[in-house]
Design a protein around this motif. Structure first.
Motif, PDB file in Angstrom:
ATOM      1  N   PRO A 175       0.797  -1.232   0.000  1.00  0.00           N
ATOM      2  CA  PRO A 175       0.000   0.000   0.000  1.00  0.00           C
ATOM      3  C   PRO A 175       0.827   1.279   0.000  1.00  0.00           C
ATOM      4  O   PRO A 175       0.247   2.380   0.020  1.00  0.00           O
ATOM      5  CB  PRO A 175      -0.793  -0.131   1.302  1.00  0.00           C
ATOM      6  N   ASP A 176       2.154   1.172   0.010  1.00  0.00           N
ATOM      7  CA  ASP A 176       2.979   2.379   0.036  1.00  0.00           C
ATOM      8  C   ASP A 176       2.632   3.285  -1.147  1.00  0.00           C
ATOM      9  O   ASP A 176       2.558   2.841  -2.291  1.00  0.00           O
ATOM     10  CB  ASP A 176       4.466   2.020  -0.016  1.00  0.00           C
ATOM     11  N   GLY A 177       2.439   4.550  -0.852  1.00  0.00           N
ATOM     12  CA  GLY A 177       2.067   5.513  -1.884  1.00  0.00           C
ATOM     13  C   GLY A 177       0.582   5.768  -1.956  1.00  0.00           C
ATOM     14  O   GLY A 177       0.135   6.728  -2.599  1.00  0.00           O
ATOM     15  N   SER A 178      -0.207   4.928  -1.296  1.00  0.00           N
ATOM     16  CA  SER A 178      -1.655   5.146  -1.271  1.00  0.00           C
ATOM     17  C   SER A 178      -1.999   6.288  -0.339  1.00  0.00           C
ATOM     18  O   SER A 178      -1.425   6.440   0.741  1.00  0.00           O
ATOM     19  CB  SER A 178      -2.344   3.860  -0.807  1.00  0.00           C
ATOM     20  N   THR A 179      -2.952   7.118  -0.762  1.00  0.00           N
ATOM     21  CA  THR A 179      -3.424   8.257   0.047  1.00  0.00           C
ATOM     22  C   THR A 179      -4.937   8.351  -0.095  1.00  0.00           C
ATOM     23  O   THR A 179      -5.576   7.503  -0.712  1.00  0.00           O
ATOM     24  CB  THR A 179      -2.791   9.580  -0.424  1.00  0.00           C
ATOM     25  N   GLY A 180      -5.492   9.431   0.440  1.00  0.00           N
ATOM     26  CA  GLY A 180      -6.925   9.649   0.312  1.00  0.00           C
ATOM     27  C   GLY A 180      -7.376   9.881  -1.113  1.00  0.00           C
ATOM     28  O   GLY A 180      -8.535   9.643  -1.459  1.00  0.00           O
ATOM     29  N   THR A 181      -6.475  10.358  -1.968  1.00  0.00           N
ATOM     30  CA  THR A 181      -6.818  10.580  -3.382  1.00  0.00           C
ATOM     31  C   THR A 181      -6.076   9.614  -4.305  1.00  0.00           C
ATOM     32  O   THR A 181      -6.251   9.688  -5.519  1.00  0.00           O
ATOM     33  CB  THR A 181      -6.499  12.022  -3.802  1.00  0.00           C
ATOM     34  N   ARG A 182      -5.265   8.753  -3.737  1.00  0.00           N
ATOM     35  CA  ARG A 182      -4.596   7.696  -4.506  1.00  0.00           C
ATOM     36  C   ARG A 182      -5.044   6.355  -3.921  1.00  0.00           C
ATOM     37  O   ARG A 182      -4.367   5.762  -3.079  1.00  0.00           O
ATOM     38  CB  ARG A 182      -3.071   7.835  -4.445  1.00  0.00           C
ATOM     39  N   SER A 183      -6.207   5.920  -4.345  1.00  0.00           N
ATOM     40  CA  SER A 183      -6.801   4.705  -3.804  1.00  0.00           C
ATOM     41  C   SER A 183      -6.137   3.461  -4.380  1.00  0.00           C
ATOM     42  O   SER A 183      -5.389   3.518  -5.369  1.00  0.00           O
ATOM     43  CB  SER A 183      -8.300   4.678  -4.108  1.00  0.00           C
ATOM     44  N   ILE A 184      -6.421   2.326  -3.746  1.00  0.00           N
ATOM     45  CA  ILE A 184      -5.978   1.027  -4.246  1.00  0.00           C
ATOM     46  C   ILE A 184      -7.127   0.450  -5.062  1.00  0.00           C
ATOM     47  O   ILE A 184      -8.226   0.223  -4.533  1.00  0.00           O
ATOM     48  CB  ILE A 184      -5.593   0.086  -3.086  1.00  0.00           C
ATOM     49  N   ASN A 185      -6.907   0.246  -6.346  1.00  0.00           N
ATOM     50  CA  ASN A 185      -7.961  -0.168  -7.283  1.00  0.00           C
ATOM     51  C   ASN A 185      -7.698  -1.555  -7.850  1.00  0.00           C
ATOM     52  O   ASN A 185      -6.564  -1.944  -8.097  1.00  0.00           O
ATOM     53  CB  ASN A 185      -8.039   0.801  -8.472  1.00  0.00           C
ATOM     54  N   ARG A 186      -8.798  -2.247  -8.124  1.00  0.00           N
ATOM     55  CA  ARG A 186      -8.688  -3.494  -8.879  1.00  0.00           C
ATOM     56  C   ARG A 186      -8.365  -3.162 -10.333  1.00  0.00           C
ATOM     57  O   ARG A 186      -8.788  -2.131 -10.854  1.00  0.00           O
ATOM     58  CB  ARG A 186     -10.007  -4.279  -8.799  1.00  0.00           C
ATOM     59  N   ALA A 187      -7.604  -4.032 -10.959  1.00  0.00           N
ATOM     60  CA  ALA A 187      -7.206  -3.811 -12.349  1.00  0.00           C
ATOM     61  C   ALA A 187      -8.418  -3.761 -13.270  1.00  0.00           C
ATOM     62  O   ALA A 187      -9.443  -4.391 -13.008  1.00  0.00           O
ATOM     63  CB  ALA A 187      -6.256  -4.919 -12.797  1.00  0.00           C
ATOM     64  N   TRP A 188      -8.321  -2.991 -14.323  1.00  0.00           N
ATOM     65  CA  TRP A 188      -9.360  -2.898 -15.344  1.00  0.00           C
ATOM     66  C   TRP A 188      -8.720  -3.092 -16.713  1.00  0.00           C
ATOM     67  O   TRP A 188      -7.688  -2.477 -16.977  1.00  0.00           O
ATOM     68  CB  TRP A 188     -10.078  -1.542 -15.267  1.00  0.00           C
ATOM     69  N   PRO A 189      -9.247  -3.956 -17.598  1.00  0.00           N
ATOM     70  CA  PRO A 189     -10.474  -4.720 -17.428  1.00  0.00           C
ATOM     71  C   PRO A 189     -10.431  -5.611 -16.190  1.00  0.00           C
ATOM     72  O   PRO A 189      -9.375  -6.090 -15.798  1.00  0.00           O
ATOM     73  CB  PRO A 189     -10.565  -5.563 -18.710  1.00  0.00           C
ATOM     74  N   TYR A 190     -11.616  -5.804 -15.617  1.00  0.00           N
ATOM     75  CA  TYR A 190     -11.775  -6.482 -14.342  1.00  0.00           C
ATOM     76  C   TYR A 190     -11.117  -7.856 -14.353  1.00  0.00           C
ATOM     77  O   TYR A 190     -11.277  -8.635 -15.295  1.00  0.00           O
ATOM     78  CB  TYR A 190     -13.275  -6.631 -14.050  1.00  0.00           C
ATOM     79  N   GLN A 191     -10.319  -8.137 -13.309  1.00  0.00           N
ATOM     80  CA  GLN A 191      -9.716  -9.453 -13.194  1.00  0.00           C
ATOM     81  C   GLN A 191      -9.717  -9.885 -11.734  1.00  0.00           C
ATOM     82  O   GLN A 191      -9.738  -9.063 -10.822  1.00  0.00           O
ATOM     83  CB  GLN A 191      -8.278  -9.457 -13.735  1.00  0.00           C
ATOM     84  N   ASP A 192      -9.712 -11.197 -11.528  1.00  0.00           N
ATOM     85  CA  ASP A 192      -9.720 -11.739 -10.175  1.00  0.00           C
ATOM     86  C   ASP A 192      -8.873 -13.001 -10.152  1.00  0.00           C
ATOM     87  O   ASP A 192      -9.366 -14.103 -10.387  1.00  0.00           O
ATOM     88  CB  ASP A 192     -11.153 -12.031  -9.712  1.00  0.00           C
ATOM     89  N   THR A 193      -7.592 -12.815  -9.886  1.00  0.00           N
ATOM     90  CA  THR A 193      -6.676 -13.951  -9.800  1.00  0.00           C
ATOM     91  C   THR A 193      -6.346 -14.288  -8.353  1.00  0.00           C
ATOM     92  O   THR A 193      -5.486 -15.121  -8.085  1.00  0.00           O
ATOM     93  CB  THR A 193      -5.371 -13.658 -10.554  1.00  0.00           C
TER      94      THR A 193
END
Length: 276
Positions: free
Chosen positions: A241-259
């Motif tokens: 999570p390093d670098g994540s902030t209130g405006t830099r969220s952690i997002n799932r990849a797009w196109p949507y994937q679930d590995t």
């Protein structure tokens, strides 16, 4: 091993019992009304057999949901601040009813916070925003019907269904497990594990720093729902999570994937958070 002689049941929220009986080692009960879809009930049972033995138990049970919705984590803020507090965006992957689904900070077995979803009909492609740091404002309204503009408050959105945790909690910024269950008493349906530690960070907790985090990791391992490079989960297998902030969220990849791995996730650029 003796047959049951008598059985009693009390439910909270209360539903009256109109009739009950035993058949061998089984007990049955008739209720005055159906249980609500996904409703969480505290069930106190009292059982006795023909040898004079009796036992009591207290368990959580859930109203049957015949059509559970598919829910996946899609975006999270774990280092929130100011107008961008900690929050989770959940994507509906299969239409159905969300009643009885649950989110945990940790896992169902070991957690520090929980949210049990109300019985709301949702459609594939819908988004749900779970606000975990509500401020207790009157405009922070759970959107239980079709009016997605009913709620105000920070990060609320008219294109998503806003739901609010009644007891606010801050999400750990660097080391945690967030898990979703399509049925609260079922298996994990989705989770994210994030950590900025390494396997060498400590020797007591496999690098995860605390007994709490290790208990969460072991619960995930027991269900085999996260990919690992070796036989055991290591901090290096997790989303960093390093670098994540209130405006830099952690997002799932797009196109949507679930590995079920860290490869599903990335941190967006500054101001790239896109809740709703």
């Amino acid at each position: 091993d003796s047959p049951l002689l008598s059985a009693g049941l009390q439910l909270e929220p209360h539903i009256a019992i109109t009739d009950s009986g035993t058949e061998g080692k089984l007990a049955w009960f008739e209720l005055t009304e159906p249980v609500a879809i996904g409703e969480r009930y505290a069930a106190m049972t009292v059982l006795s057999n023909d040898r004079g033995h009796s036992a009591q138990s207290l368990n959580w049970i859930y109203g049957f949901n015949p059509n559970p919705a598919g829910l996946f984590l899609n975006e999270i803020i774990v280092a929130g601040s100011g107008n961008n507090p900690d929050c989770l965006e959940i994507l509906v992957t299969e239409s159905g009813n969300a009643g009885g689904a649950a989110w945990f900070l940790g896992t169902a077995a070991v957690h520090e916070a929980a949210y049990f979803f109300p019985a709301i009909e949702v459609n594939a492609g819908d988004y749900i925003l779970l606000h975990v740091q509500a401020e207790g404002l009157p405009e922070e309204v759970d959107e239980l019907d079709g009016d997605l503009a009913a709620s105000g408050g920070k990060l609320s959105h008219t294109a998503a269904r806003d739901l609010w945790l009644s007891e606010p909690v801050g999400l750990p910024g660097t080391n945690a497990v967030l898990s979703l269950y399509e049925q609260a008493d079922g298996p994990i349906s989705d989770c994210i594990i994030y950590s900025n530690r390494t396997n060498d960070s400590d020797t007591t907790y496999r690098g995860f720093g605390t007994s709490r985090m290790l208990a969460w990791i072991e619960a995930v391992e027991s269900e085999n729902v996260w990919e690992t490079a070796g036989s055991l989960l290591r901090p290096e297998d997790c989303v960093n999570p390093d670098g994540s902030t209130g405006t830099r969220s952690i997002n799932r990849a797009w196109p949507y994937q679930d590995t079920d791995s860290k490869n599903d996730w990335h941190i967006v650029p500054t101001l790239g958070a896109s809740f709703g």
